[in-house]
Design a protein around this motif. Structure first.
Motif, PDB file in Angstrom:
ATOM      1  N   GLU A  28       3.643   1.323 -14.817  1.00 35.98           N
ATOM      2  CA  GLU A  28       4.442   0.340 -15.585  1.00 35.98           C
ATOM      3  C   GLU A  28       5.971   0.508 -15.337  1.00 35.98           C
TER       4      GLU A  28
ATOM      5  N   LEU B  21      -2.311  -3.444 -18.039  1.00 34.66           N
ATOM      6  CA  LEU B  21      -1.058  -3.918 -18.212  1.00 34.66           C
ATOM      7  C   LEU B  21      -0.888  -5.027 -19.147  1.00 34.66           C
TER       8      LEU B  21
ATOM      9  N   ASP C  74       3.730  -8.325 -17.179  1.00 33.35           N
ATOM     10  CA  ASP C  74       3.626  -7.256 -16.448  1.00 33.35           C
ATOM     11  C   ASP C  74       2.758  -7.540 -15.156  1.00 33.35           C
TER      12      ASP C  74
END
Length: 455
Positions: free
Chosen positions: A71, A97, A101
């Protein structure tokens, strides 16, 4: 102090192990060292090694550790890393995620890879990701979280708190709760603090307050600057009919601003921004980021050479004039760059708008005149004492003229760029320096011709 030393030492040994030949024993070494290294150090190593080495490191991390590191990577580097991971590893990471994202990552991947990864998501995650991917890359809707916890205006505080408790793990943030009416039209927001403090029987419509929201198609930098200027913790995102479609959070805003600032800094110095860390970028990628601008500036610099060629006979008559060319062109370029940088920043944070063009020109003209008067007086005295007062007068008047011209042009160009939809940073330092060099030489030789009576 001891823990930090151990961590640094383990990180150095891990980096060395990743750089060597990777076999079964090496994988065991990497796994042992990875458990001794902190998450920030693991992130740094993944970000500064090659995608293949990063993939090796990823394979020894547990699912939570791999997701946390992943991330923190830029989308382009995530895409490179994906190419070197096995399908099950990719699926676990992508599933963990957030939708925004995930959409950024999918925007960097080949279409066939994106389709394969999308098919592995459950229906709800696929729907949210598709909604975000439907917006252009430059729009803030591409970076919002569609997973937003909203409250209805006719709920009581007790009912709202029950909903918050039941859905606490889903949304990206619950500190600011949008309030909607029929058709999910945004009515305002309620902070979690105010909701907790309210009496259980209080209706949400009684504690709702007006909110600062943004349209999903708003330019991402414009929306982010607005977010920061109002010191928000979250901002609702709405569509054309003012219906709530998502929420923008601080981490997304900071990523956007960092990326935009890096792009502006790179382009203002005549290069393209790197989409990954310096150490993990190939030599070819570094050259590619710089060569285009160098070629453009080299071609534009021919204009300066042509100006010198036109006034070559003046230089033959008064050779001493050649000594001051670097001083005058350098002063013009620096003055223009200072003005351009100041105005570009003012445009970025909303202090200056396109309609303020006249005010900016008038201000920079006066700033340039004052700067030119100070530098011109100094140049007149120094050059006059050493080379004669006639030369001193030429230098003084030229410095005055060059500063006025450069400051005005430097303030003007970013606003013109904004008006035509170009990046103000592109129009600033590199092109302004070249323009001021050529124009400054024309002013210099014109003043010298008039003062010294050259022909």
């Amino acid at each position: 102090m001891t823990d930090m030393t151990v961590d640094d030492s383990a990180a150095d040994r891990l980096e060395s192990a990743l750089s060597g030949r990777i076999d079964r024993s090496a994988m065991d070494t990497v796994a042992n060292l990875a458990h001794q290294v902190s998450l920030p150090e693991l992130t740094r190593l993944v970000h500064t090694t090659t995608p293949l080495q990063s993939a090796v490191l990823f394979r020894v991390l547990d699912k939570d550790g791999a997701l946390a590191v992943f991330e923190n990577l830029t989308p382009s580097y995530q895409a490179d890393l994906i190419q070197n991971l096995r399908e099950p590893e990719i699926a676990d990471i992508v599933e963990g995620l957030d939708p925004d994202d995930r959409a950024e990552l999918f925007g960097e991947l080949p279409a066939n890879v994106t389709r394969r990864l999308m098919s592995g998501l459950d229906a709800e995650e696929r729907e949210m990701t598709t909604a975000v991917l439907g917006y252009p890359k430059s729009a803030i809707g591409r970076y919002m979280s569609p997973e937003v916890l909203s409250l209805h205006e006719d709920w009581t505080a007790a009912e709202a708190m029950e909903v918050v408790h039941s859905r606490i793990d889903g949304p990206e943030t619950v500190y600011l709760l949008p309030v909607v009416g029929p058709g999910r039209v945004l009515l305002g927001v309620v902070s979690l603090r105010n909701l907790i403090a309210a009496d259980e029987s209080t209706v949400i419509s009684e504690i709702v307050r007006d909110s600062i929201s943004t349209h999903a198609l708003t330019d991402r930098e414009e929306a982010s600057r607005q977010f920061l200027s109002h010191r928000l913790i979250a901002m609702p995102v709405v569509d054309e009919e003012e219906r709530l479609v998502g929420i923008l959070t601080m981490d997304d805003v900071l990523d956007i601003v960092d990326e935009e600032d890096a792009e502006d800094i790179a382009r203002s110095s005549g290069s393209e921004p790197l989409d990954r860390s310096y150490l993990s970028s190939t030599i070819v990628r570094l050259v590619r980021s710089r060569i285009v601008w160098l070629l453009v500036l080299a071609v534009s610099a021919i204009l300066t050479v042509q100006v010198l060629e036109v006034y070559e006979d003046r230089l033959d008559q008064v050779v001493i004039l050649a000594l001051f060319i670097p001083l005058l062109t350098g002063t013009g370029g620096n003055t223009g760059n200072q003005a351009a940088t100041t105005v570009t920043r003012a445009l970025a944070v909303g202090e200056v708008r396109v309609r303020d063009l006249g005010r900016v020109i008038w201000r920079e003209l006066r700033v340039g005149a004052l700067l030119g008067a100070v530098l011109g007086l100094l140049g007149f005295l120094v050059a006059g004492l050493v080379y004669g007062w006639a030369i001193g007068l030429v230098i003084g008047l030229t410095l005055l003229s060059v500063c006025i011209m450069a400051a005005t042009v430097g303030g003007l160009m970013p606003i013109i760029a904004k008006r035509v939809g170009a990046d103000p940073a592109v129009f600033s330092n590199p092109f302004i320096s070249t323009f001021c060099d050529a124009t400054g030489l024309i002013l210099y030789f014109s003043i010298a011709t008039a003062v010294l009576g050259l022909s």
